[in-house]
Design a protein around this motif. Structure first.
Motif, short mmCIF file in Angstrom:
data_model
loop_
_atom_site.label_atom_id
_atom_site.label_comp_id
_atom_site.label_asym_id
_atom_site.label_seq_id
_atom_site.Cartn_x
_atom_site.Cartn_y
_atom_site.Cartn_z
N ILE A 1 -5.99 -1.66 -4.90
CA ILE A 1 -5.92 -0.28 -5.40
C ILE A 1 -7.05 0.53 -4.77
CG2 ILE A 1 -5.97 1.19 -7.44
CD1 ILE A 1 -3.50 -0.73 -7.20
N ASN A 2 -8.25 -0.06 -4.71
CA ASN A 2 -9.38 0.61 -4.06
C ASN A 2 -9.05 0.94 -2.61
OD1 ASN A 2 -10.91 0.42 -6.35
ND2 ASN A 2 -12.04 -1.38 -5.66
N LEU B 1 -2.00 18.74 -10.75
CA LEU B 1 -3.16 18.73 -9.87
C LEU B 1 -3.98 17.45 -9.98
CD1 LEU B 1 -4.38 22.42 -10.14
CD2 LEU B 1 -3.06 21.35 -8.32
N PHE B 2 -3.72 16.64 -11.02
CA PHE B 2 -4.46 15.39 -11.16
C PHE B 2 -3.65 14.38 -11.96
CE2 PHE B 2 -5.58 17.70 -14.95
CZ PHE B 2 -5.62 16.72 -15.94
N VAL B 3 -4.05 13.13 -11.84
CA VAL B 3 -3.47 12.05 -12.63
C VAL B 3 -4.61 11.09 -12.98
CG1 VAL B 3 -2.84 10.64 -10.62
CG2 VAL B 3 -1.61 10.35 -12.77
N ASN B 4 -4.60 10.63 -14.23
CA ASN B 4 -5.56 9.63 -14.69
C ASN B 4 -4.85 8.28 -14.77
OD1 ASN B 4 -7.99 11.19 -15.34
ND2 ASN B 4 -6.70 12.17 -16.86
N PHE B 5 -5.54 7.24 -14.37
CA PHE B 5 -4.97 5.91 -14.50
C PHE B 5 -6.09 4.88 -14.56
CE2 PHE B 5 -5.22 6.83 -10.01
CZ PHE B 5 -5.72 5.68 -9.45
N ASN B 6 -5.71 3.68 -14.96
CA ASN B 6 -6.66 2.58 -15.04
C ASN B 6 -6.41 1.66 -13.85
OD1 ASN B 6 -7.30 -0.30 -15.86
ND2 ASN B 6 -8.36 0.88 -17.44
N ARG B 7 -7.45 1.48 -13.05
CA ARG B 7 -7.32 0.68 -11.82
C ARG B 7 -6.81 -0.73 -12.11
NH1 ARG B 7 -11.04 2.21 -8.08
NH2 ARG B 7 -12.50 2.46 -9.79
N ASN B 8 -7.36 -1.38 -13.13
CA ASN B 8 -6.96 -2.76 -13.45
C ASN B 8 -5.52 -2.83 -13.93
OD1 ASN B 8 -9.49 -3.62 -12.72
ND2 ASN B 8 -10.28 -3.69 -14.81
N GLU B 9 -5.10 -1.87 -14.74
CA GLU B 9 -3.71 -1.85 -15.22
C GLU B 9 -2.75 -1.61 -14.06
OE1 GLU B 9 -3.38 1.01 -18.37
OE2 GLU B 9 -4.71 -0.14 -19.69
N LEU B 10 -3.11 -0.71 -13.16
CA LEU B 10 -2.28 -0.43 -12.00
C LEU B 10 -2.18 -1.68 -11.11
CD1 LEU B 10 -0.62 1.85 -10.71
CD2 LEU B 10 -2.65 2.46 -9.39
N ALA B 11 -3.29 -2.36 -10.93
CA ALA B 11 -3.30 -3.59 -10.14
C ALA B 11 -2.39 -4.65 -10.79
CB ALA B 11 -4.72 -4.12 -10.00
N ALA B 12 -2.47 -4.78 -12.11
CA ALA B 12 -1.62 -5.74 -12.81
C ALA B 12 -0.14 -5.36 -12.68
CB ALA B 12 -2.02 -5.82 -14.28
N TYR B 13 0.17 -4.08 -12.77
CA TYR B 13 1.54 -3.59 -12.66
C TYR B 13 2.15 -3.98 -11.32
CZ TYR B 13 5.46 -0.30 -12.49
OH TYR B 13 6.71 0.26 -12.37
N SER C 1 0.83 -1.20 0.00
CA SER C 1 0.00 0.00 0.00
C SER C 1 0.87 1.25 0.00
CB SER C 1 -0.94 0.02 1.21
OG SER C 1 -1.88 -1.02 1.10
N ASP C 2 1.94 1.24 0.79
CA ASP C 2 2.87 2.38 0.81
C ASP C 2 3.50 2.59 -0.55
OD1 ASP C 2 2.44 2.76 3.57
OD2 ASP C 2 4.14 1.48 4.12
N ILE C 3 3.89 1.50 -1.19
CA ILE C 3 4.54 1.58 -2.50
C ILE C 3 3.58 2.12 -3.55
CG2 ILE C 3 5.56 0.19 -4.37
CD1 ILE C 3 6.65 -1.66 -2.07
N ILE C 4 2.35 1.64 -3.53
CA ILE C 4 1.34 2.13 -4.49
C ILE C 4 1.05 3.61 -4.24
CG2 ILE C 4 -1.07 1.91 -5.23
CD1 ILE C 4 -0.78 -1.14 -4.57
#
Length: 156
Positions: free
Chosen positions: A39-40, A19-31, A4-7
């Motif tokens: 991720i949630n 001020l913002f970043v867009n990402f895909n939850r599933n891709e981040l989880a796979a990474y 969790s700290d690393i993420i």
């Protein structure tokens, strides 16, 4: 350092000064080789309004997420906390996140933040468990109101 700290650090580093970043939850989880629920968890515990973040999530599309850093005037943050967050009470963890955010915004010094946290800890609140969050909220409401008055008197 936990996953969790690393993420969390990865998202903060990715955001940088933006001020913002867009990402895909599933891709981040796979990474990170974790379940999307991890991720949630990071989003819901590390990127809260008390810490100065808003999360916009879209259903479908693999879990598109926009993480927004709220840049607000410290007075606006104080008024928001007084009006909305503290009215029903607050638990110690959320209160500490709020104080940390205000310290980060320069409203409180390190010493002041430590004193406030000590004054609202469960150890300091000699009340039945069911009443502690309400009492903590009332104490913080008074502290924040006085902070606004002091800032106003100082001409800030």
């Amino acid at each position: 350092m936990t996953v969790s700290d690393i993420i969390e650090q990865f998202l903060l580093d990715t955001m940088g000064d933006d001020l913002f970043v867009n990402f895909n939850r599933n891709e981040l989880a796979a990474y990170f080789s974790v379940a999307p629920s991890q991720i949630n968890y990071v989003l819901s515990t590390r990127f809260t309004p008390e810490r100065g973040f808003v999360i916009e999530s879209r259903r479908g599309g693999g879990g598109s997420v926009k993480l927004i850093k709220v840049s607000a005037d410290a007075d606006d943050v104080l008024v928001n906390y007084i009006d909305e967050v503290l009215s029903d009470g607050i638990d110690y963890q959320r209160a500490c996140q709020m104080i940390d955010r205000l310290q980060g915004d320069g409203v409180y010094t390190d010493s002041e933040a430590r004193l406030i946290k000590a004054s609202i800890s469960d150890k300091a609140l000699l009340a039945p468990t069911v009443a502690k969050n309400k009492l903590r909220g009332a104490i913080l409401k008074n502290i924040l109101t006085e902070t606004l008055k002091i800032k106003s008197d100082d001409g800030e």
